[in-house]
Design an enzyme around this catalytic site. Structure first.
Site, PDB file in Angstrom:
ATOM      1  N   HIS A  18      25.678  37.285  11.042  1.00 53.30           N
ATOM      2  CA  HIS A  18      25.904  35.844  11.191  1.00 53.30           C
ATOM      3  C   HIS A  18      27.221  35.436  10.552  1.00 53.30           C
ATOM      4  O   HIS A  18      27.940  34.590  11.069  1.00 53.30           O
ATOM      5  CB  HIS A  18      24.752  35.062  10.558  1.00 53.30           C
ATOM      6  CG  HIS A  18      23.509  35.101  11.390  1.00 53.30           C
ATOM      7  ND1 HIS A  18      22.828  33.986  11.770  1.00 53.30           N
ATOM      8  CD2 HIS A  18      22.856  36.153  11.947  1.00 53.30           C
ATOM      9  CE1 HIS A  18      21.787  34.338  12.531  1.00 53.30           C
ATOM     10  NE2 HIS A  18      21.785  35.652  12.627  1.00 53.30           N
ATOM     11  N   ASP A 110      25.093  27.195  10.566  1.00 46.89           N
ATOM     12  CA  ASP A 110      24.244  28.128  11.316  1.00 46.89           C
ATOM     13  C   ASP A 110      22.932  27.409  11.602  1.00 46.89           C
ATOM     14  O   ASP A 110      22.274  26.922  10.663  1.00 46.89           O
ATOM     15  CB  ASP A 110      24.004  29.375  10.443  1.00 46.89           C
ATOM     16  CG  ASP A 110      23.335  30.491  11.216  1.00 46.89           C
ATOM     17  OD1 ASP A 110      22.403  30.216  11.979  1.00 46.89           O
ATOM     18  OD2 ASP A 110      23.753  31.659  11.037  1.00 46.89           O
ATOM     19  N   THR A 132      24.833  32.128  16.741  1.00 36.77           N
ATOM     20  CA  THR A 132      25.390  33.491  16.687  1.00 36.77           C
ATOM     21  C   THR A 132      24.809  34.389  17.778  1.00 36.77           C
ATOM     22  O   THR A 132      25.285  35.497  17.974  1.00 36.77           O
ATOM     23  CB  THR A 132      25.136  34.138  15.308  1.00 36.77           C
ATOM     24  OG1 THR A 132      23.747  34.052  15.036  1.00 36.77           O
ATOM     25  CG2 THR A 132      25.922  33.464  14.226  1.00 36.77           C
ATOM     26  N   GLN A 339      33.937  49.089  12.121  1.00 37.86           N
ATOM     27  CA  GLN A 339      33.484  49.236  13.518  1.00 37.86           C
ATOM     28  C   GLN A 339      34.534  48.840  14.558  1.00 37.86           C
ATOM     29  O   GLN A 339      34.654  49.488  15.597  1.00 37.86           O
ATOM     30  CB  GLN A 339      32.195  48.437  13.741  1.00 37.86           C
ATOM     31  CG  GLN A 339      31.667  48.566  15.162  1.00 37.86           C
ATOM     32  CD  GLN A 339      30.222  48.195  15.311  1.00 37.86           C
ATOM     33  OE1 GLN A 339      29.358  48.816  14.701  1.00 37.86           O
ATOM     34  NE2 GLN A 339      29.935  47.192  16.117  1.00 37.86           N
ATOM     35  N   HIS A 354      22.333  49.519  19.082  1.00 33.42           N
ATOM     36  CA  HIS A 354      21.072  48.762  19.045  1.00 33.42           C
ATOM     37  C   HIS A 354      21.209  47.451  19.807  1.00 33.42           C
ATOM     38  O   HIS A 354      20.248  46.736  19.992  1.00 33.42           O
ATOM     39  CB  HIS A 354      20.671  48.497  17.589  1.00 33.42           C
ATOM     40  CG  HIS A 354      21.548  47.498  16.883  1.00 33.42           C
ATOM     41  ND1 HIS A 354      22.925  47.517  16.937  1.00 33.42           N
ATOM     42  CD2 HIS A 354      21.248  46.418  16.096  1.00 33.42           C
ATOM     43  CE1 HIS A 354      23.419  46.521  16.218  1.00 33.42           C
ATOM     44  NE2 HIS A 354      22.416  45.854  15.701  1.00 33.42           N
ATOM     45  N   ASN A 358      26.730  40.926  17.968  1.00 36.75           N
ATOM     46  CA  ASN A 358      28.125  41.181  17.558  1.00 36.75           C
ATOM     47  C   ASN A 358      28.605  42.521  18.092  1.00 36.75           C
ATOM     48  O   ASN A 358      29.707  42.615  18.643  1.00 36.75           O
ATOM     49  CB  ASN A 358      28.257  41.153  16.038  1.00 36.75           C
ATOM     50  CG  ASN A 358      27.975  39.772  15.492  1.00 36.75           C
ATOM     51  OD1 ASN A 358      28.726  38.847  15.715  1.00 36.75           O
ATOM     52  ND2 ASN A 358      26.855  39.625  14.810  1.00 36.75           N
ATOM     53  N   SER A 359      27.798  43.548  17.932  1.00 33.67           N
ATOM     54  CA  SER A 359      28.198  44.877  18.410  1.00 33.67           C
ATOM     55  C   SER A 359      28.434  44.845  19.919  1.00 33.67           C
ATOM     56  O   SER A 359      29.390  45.432  20.424  1.00 33.67           O
ATOM     57  CB  SER A 359      27.127  45.914  18.079  1.00 33.67           C
ATOM     58  OG  SER A 359      27.059  46.082  16.681  1.00 33.67           O
ATOM     59  N   GLU A 362      31.609  43.031  20.685  1.00 31.95           N
ATOM     60  CA  GLU A 362      32.755  43.845  20.246  1.00 31.95           C
ATOM     61  C   GLU A 362      33.015  44.954  21.270  1.00 31.95           C
ATOM     62  O   GLU A 362      34.165  45.229  21.628  1.00 31.95           O
ATOM     63  CB  GLU A 362      32.485  44.413  18.845  1.00 31.95           C
ATOM     64  CG  GLU A 362      32.551  43.326  17.762  1.00 31.95           C
ATOM     65  CD  GLU A 362      31.879  43.716  16.440  1.00 31.95           C
ATOM     66  OE1 GLU A 362      31.550  44.900  16.250  1.00 31.95           O
ATOM     67  OE2 GLU A 362      31.687  42.816  15.600  1.00 31.95           O
ATOM     68  N   ASP A 378      16.847  39.647  19.447  1.00 24.88           N
ATOM     69  CA  ASP A 378      17.572  39.379  20.700  1.00 24.88           C
ATOM     70  C   ASP A 378      18.039  40.645  21.421  1.00 24.88           C
ATOM     71  O   ASP A 378      18.518  40.589  22.555  1.00 24.88           O
ATOM     72  CB  ASP A 378      18.793  38.495  20.408  1.00 24.88           C
ATOM     73  CG  ASP A 378      19.728  39.098  19.367  1.00 24.88           C
ATOM     74  OD1 ASP A 378      19.287  39.958  18.587  1.00 24.88           O
ATOM     75  OD2 ASP A 378      20.906  38.719  19.337  1.00 24.88           O
ATOM     76  N   GLN A 379      17.917  41.792  20.755  1.00 25.35           N
ATOM     77  CA  GLN A 379      18.538  43.014  21.285  1.00 25.35           C
ATOM     78  C   GLN A 379      18.022  43.437  22.669  1.00 25.35           C
ATOM     79  O   GLN A 379      18.835  43.852  23.514  1.00 25.35           O
ATOM     80  CB  GLN A 379      18.407  44.138  20.250  1.00 25.35           C
ATOM     81  CG  GLN A 379      19.157  43.790  18.964  1.00 25.35           C
ATOM     82  CD  GLN A 379      18.636  44.504  17.734  1.00 25.35           C
ATOM     83  OE1 GLN A 379      17.916  45.494  17.846  1.00 25.35           O
ATOM     84  NE2 GLN A 379      19.003  44.020  16.548  1.00 25.35           N
TER      85      GLN A 379
HETATM   86  C1  UDX Z   1      21.686  40.830  13.446  1.00 27.75           C
HETATM   87  C2  UDX Z   1      20.691  41.138  14.565  1.00 27.75           C
HETATM   88  O1  UDX Z   1      20.074  42.373  14.378  1.00 27.75           O
HETATM   89  C3  UDX Z   1      21.327  41.034  15.907  1.00 27.75           C
HETATM   90  O2  UDX Z   1      20.409  41.373  16.900  1.00 27.75           O
HETATM   91  C4  UDX Z   1      21.798  39.641  16.089  1.00 27.75           C
HETATM   92  O3  UDX Z   1      22.380  39.529  17.371  1.00 27.75           O
HETATM   93  C5  UDX Z   1      22.788  39.297  14.990  1.00 27.75           C
HETATM   94  O4  UDX Z   1      22.196  39.519  13.718  1.00 27.75           O
HETATM   95  P1  UDX Z   1      22.979  43.247  13.146  1.00 27.75           P
HETATM   96  O5  UDX Z   1      21.719  43.969  13.377  1.00 27.75           O
HETATM   97  O6  UDX Z   1      23.682  43.511  11.917  1.00 27.75           O
HETATM   98  O7  UDX Z   1      22.814  41.659  13.352  1.00 27.75           O
HETATM   99  O8  UDX Z   1      23.888  43.646  14.401  1.00 27.75           O
HETATM  100  P2  UDX Z   1      25.229  43.094  14.987  1.00 27.75           P
HETATM  101  O9  UDX Z   1      25.035  41.731  15.548  1.00 27.75           O
HETATM  102  O10 UDX Z   1      25.707  44.108  15.926  1.00 27.75           O
HETATM  103  O11 UDX Z   1      26.231  42.963  13.749  1.00 27.75           O
HETATM  104  C6  UDX Z   1      26.646  44.053  12.991  1.00 27.75           C
HETATM  105  C7  UDX Z   1      28.055  43.794  12.509  1.00 27.75           C
HETATM  106  O12 UDX Z   1      28.354  44.767  11.528  1.00 27.75           O
HETATM  107  C8  UDX Z   1      29.099  43.940  13.614  1.00 27.75           C
HETATM  108  O13 UDX Z   1      30.028  42.891  13.512  1.00 27.75           O
HETATM  109  C9  UDX Z   1      29.749  45.281  13.349  1.00 27.75           C
HETATM  110  O14 UDX Z   1      31.126  45.325  13.673  1.00 27.75           O
HETATM  111  C10 UDX Z   1      29.559  45.430  11.866  1.00 27.75           C
HETATM  112  N1  UDX Z   1      29.454  46.853  11.508  1.00 27.75           N
HETATM  113  C11 UDX Z   1      28.384  47.608  11.899  1.00 27.75           C
HETATM  114  C12 UDX Z   1      30.475  47.426  10.766  1.00 27.75           C
HETATM  115  O15 UDX Z   1      31.462  46.760  10.436  1.00 27.75           O
HETATM  116  N2  UDX Z   1      30.367  48.737  10.419  1.00 27.75           N
HETATM  117  C13 UDX Z   1      29.312  49.523  10.755  1.00 27.75           C
HETATM  118  O16 UDX Z   1      29.299  50.699  10.377  1.00 27.75           O
HETATM  119  C14 UDX Z   1      28.280  48.934  11.528  1.00 27.75           C
END
Ligand code: UDX
Length: 461
Positions: A18, A110, A132, A339, A354, A358-359, A362, A378-379
Site C-alpha cells: 500500500h 488509503d 491500491t 524488484q 502471486h 503492485n507486482s 510492475e 485480490d490476487q
Molecule cells: C498486498 C497484497 O497481497 C496484494 O494482493 C495487494 O494487491 C496489495 O497488497 P503484496 O502481497 O506485498 O501486497 O504484493 P504486491 O502488491 O505485489 O507488492 C509487493 C511490493 O513489494 C511490490 O511493489 C514489489 O516491487 C516489492 N518487492 C517484492 C520488492 O521490492 N522486492 C521483493 O523481493 C519482492
C-alpha cells in the site's frame, strides 16, 4: 528554495503493497510543485529498512507504537484502536501542518482508513481516496458493499457479470478469496468498508490506467469521481521525466541488490524465471517444495525471493539441493530483491508471481510475461485479468488440495518461455507495456488526471 503550490498529506495503511504506490504517486505530485507530507504509523516507520529522502515524513499513531498489528489482540482490536488513536493523532498533525509556511490543504488517504474523511472534513480539506487495488477488484468489493454479491460467492453470484470481466466466464476461483476465519471476516469487512464515506470524498484515485480497465472504469465513474493515476512506477522506469528517480523508498525488507544484479548480469537474455510471492503471503511448505521442484525440473535459471520467515519451511535437503543448483550458477535464492531493477533486467524471461496488484502492474509496465500463482485476496482476480483479458500470461492451476504441482509449474514456465503461445503472450506484453507508458507520458490519460488533480488543488487555496 522551492515555492509549493499546495500541500497534500498522504495517509497510507501500514502495508508494503500500500505504501509503495502511494509514495510513488506522492513523488509525481511533488514533481508538479505540490508539497508532500507522508504520515505512516510510528510502528511501521520503526520497521522501515529504507526511507525516502525526497518527501517529509511525520508519523501518526495506530495505538500500538511498539509492534503495530502484531501487538494487538485481534485484527478487530487493531482497526478499532487505529480509528480512535489515528483520528486524534491525525488531527494533531493537521493542526501542526496548518501552521506551516505552506498549510496542508488536502488528504490523500488509503480507503482502508475511511475515518480519515471525517478528519479532513473537520478542517475543510480536500479529500482523495487512493485505492491500491485495480478497478475490477474495487468493483467486486463495491458489489459486496451493496449486498449484491457475497464473498465467497454463491452459485447465483457467479452469474453476475462483472464489468471488465464480461467477455469471460467468471468462476468462484476468479474472485477475491480469503480463508474462512473470524480474522478474515474482519479483513473482508475492511475491504468492503473502503466504500463507506466514499460519497463524501472529492476524488477517488485508482492505481491503474484507463485503457487497461476501460469498461469497468467507465461503469464506476458514473458513481464516483474516479480518476486513474497509474501505473505508479518510479518515473525513471517509465517516461524518465525525473531522471534519477530509481528510489523506491519505505521498504520493509533490505534488498540484496548487488547479489541480484551481479548475478543477473551474467545470465543470457530472457533466460531467467523471477519468482516472488510479495511481502505478505504465507505459502504452505508443501507448495514451496512444489515450486522448488518445478523450477529445478524446468531446467531454467531462476532468481527466487524467499523471505526469511518463509525459508525454514523449505525442507533442508531440498534447500541444499537447490543451493547446489545455485552454485552451478543456475539459480539464486535471496530474502528480498530490488524488484523493479530485476524486472527491468534483460535476462528476465518470465515472472512466477502471486499476482499482488503492485507486482502485476510492475510486470505490465516493464514488459515481463507472467505465470501466476495467486494466493489470496485480490490476487485470483488479477490472475484472471492477466490470463483471460489482457493475455499477458498463464495461471498455474491448483489441484483439489489447493496446491499447484511441480509438473504444472514446469509446464507453464515452458509454455511462456519456449512455446508458440508464449510468443503470442509476448506480443500482448509489448502492447500493454507501451500503453502503460503512454498513460504516464506527458498528456497521457493518467498524467492528465494528475495534472487536473494538482490544478484543482491549487485553485482551492
Ligand atoms: C498486498 C497484497 O497481497 C496484494 O494482493 C495487494 O494487491 C496489495 O497488497 P503484496 O502481497 O506485498 O501486497 O504484493 P504486491 O502488491 O505485489 O507488492 C509487493 C511490493 O513489494 C511490490 O511493489 C514489489 O516491487 C516489492 N518487492 C517484492 C520488492 O521490492 N522486492 C521483493 O523481493 C519482492
Amino acid at each position: 528554495m522551492t515555492t509549493h503550490k499546495a500541500h497534500c498529506l498522504i495517509l497510507p495503511y501500514p502495508l508494503q503493497g500500500h505504501i509503495n504506490p502511494m509514495l510513488q504517486f506522492s513523488k509525481r505530485l511533488q514533481s508538479k510543485g505540490v508539497k508532500i507530507t507522508i504520515a505512516p504509523t510510528k510502528s511501521f516507520l520503526k520497521t522501515m529498512q529504507e526511507l525516502p529522502t525526497s518527501v517529509s515524513i511525520e508519523a501518526i499513531s495506530d495505538g500500538y507504537d511498539d509492534g503495530g498489528i502484531d501487538q494487538a489482540e485481534s485484527f478487530l482490536a487493531y482497526i478499532t484502536r487505529f480509528k480512535e488513536v489515528g483520528s486524534d493523532t491525525l488531527t494533531q498533525l493537521i493542526q501542526k501542518l496548518t501552521n506551516c509556511e505552506c498549510p496542508v490543504n488536502c488528504i490523500g488517504y488509503d480507503p482502508f482508513l475511511p475515518w480519515a474523511v471525517e478528519v479532513a472534513k473537520n478542517f475543510g480539506l480536500v479529500s482523495a481516496a487512493f485505492f491500491t487495488q485495480n478497478c475490477t477488484v474495487d468493483n467486486i468489493y463495491y458489489h459486496v458493499h451493496k449486498g449484491v454479491i457475497k464473498l465467497p460467492p454463491t452459485e447465483v453470484d457467479e452469474q453476475i457479470l462483472i464489468p471488465g470481466l464480461s467477455s469471460t466466464t467468471v468462476e468462484s476461483s476468479d474472485v477475491p478469496s480469503f480463508e474462512s476465519s473470524p480474522q478474515s471476516d474482519k479483513l473482508v469487512e475492511l475491504l468492503v468498508n473502503q466504500f463507506s464515506n466514499l460519497e463524501k470524498v472529492d476524488w477517488v484515485l485508482i492505481n491503474s490506467f484507463y485503457k487497461l480497465e476501460k469498461e469497468v472504469i467507465d461503469w464506476m465513474a458514473k458513481l464516483y469521481p474516479i480518476k486513474t493515476i497509474g501505473p505508479t512506477i518510479p518515473s525513471m522506469y517509465l517516461d524518465r521525466r525525473l531522471p534519477n528517480d530509481k528510489e523506491y523508498g519505505l521498504s520493509l525488507f533490505k534488498p540484496m541488490a548487488n547479489e541480484c544484479l551481479n548475478w543477473l548480469n551474467n545470465q543470457p537474455i530472457s533466460s531467467v524465471v523471477y519468482v516472488s510471492f510479495g511481502s505478505m503471503a504465507k505459502v504452505e511448505a508443501e507448495q514451496l517444495e512444489e515450486v522448488a521442484w518445478g523450477l529445478k525440473n524446468s531446467n531454467k535459471n531462476f532468481l527466487w525471493v524467499v523471505r526469511s520467515t518463509e525459508e525454514p519451511k523449505l525442507p533442508k535437503n531440498l534447500l541444499e539441493e537447490l543451493k547446489s543448483t545455485c552454485e552451478n550458477n543456475k539459480g539464486l535464492v535471496v530474502s528480498w530483491c530490488p524488484q523493479l531493477q530485476v524486472l527491468e533486467h534483460n535476462s528476465i524471461g518470465c515472472f512466477l508471481t502471486h499476482c499482488g496488484w503492485n507486482s502485476t502492474l510492475e510486470a505490465i509496465s516493464l514488459g515481463v510475461p507472467m505465470v501466476t500463482m495467486p494466493q489470496w485476496s485480490d490476487q485470483p482476480t488479477n490472475a484472471k485479468l492477466v490470463q483471460d483479458v489482457w493475455q499477458m500470461g498463464v495461471r498455474a492451476k491448483q489441484d483439489e488440495k489447493g496446491i499447484v504441482r511441480r509438473d504444472i509449474i514446469e509446464e507453464c514456465i515452458k509454455l511462456v518461455m519456449e512455446e508458440e503461445k508464449g510468443k503470442v503472450i509476448m506480443e500482448n506484453v509489448k502492447k500493454w507495456k507501451e500503453l502503460a507508458r503512454n498513460a504516464m507520458d506527458e498528456g497521457g490519460s493518467s498524467d492528465k488526471n494528475i495534472e487536473e488533480f494538482v490544478s484543482k488543488l491549487v485553485k482551492e487555496i
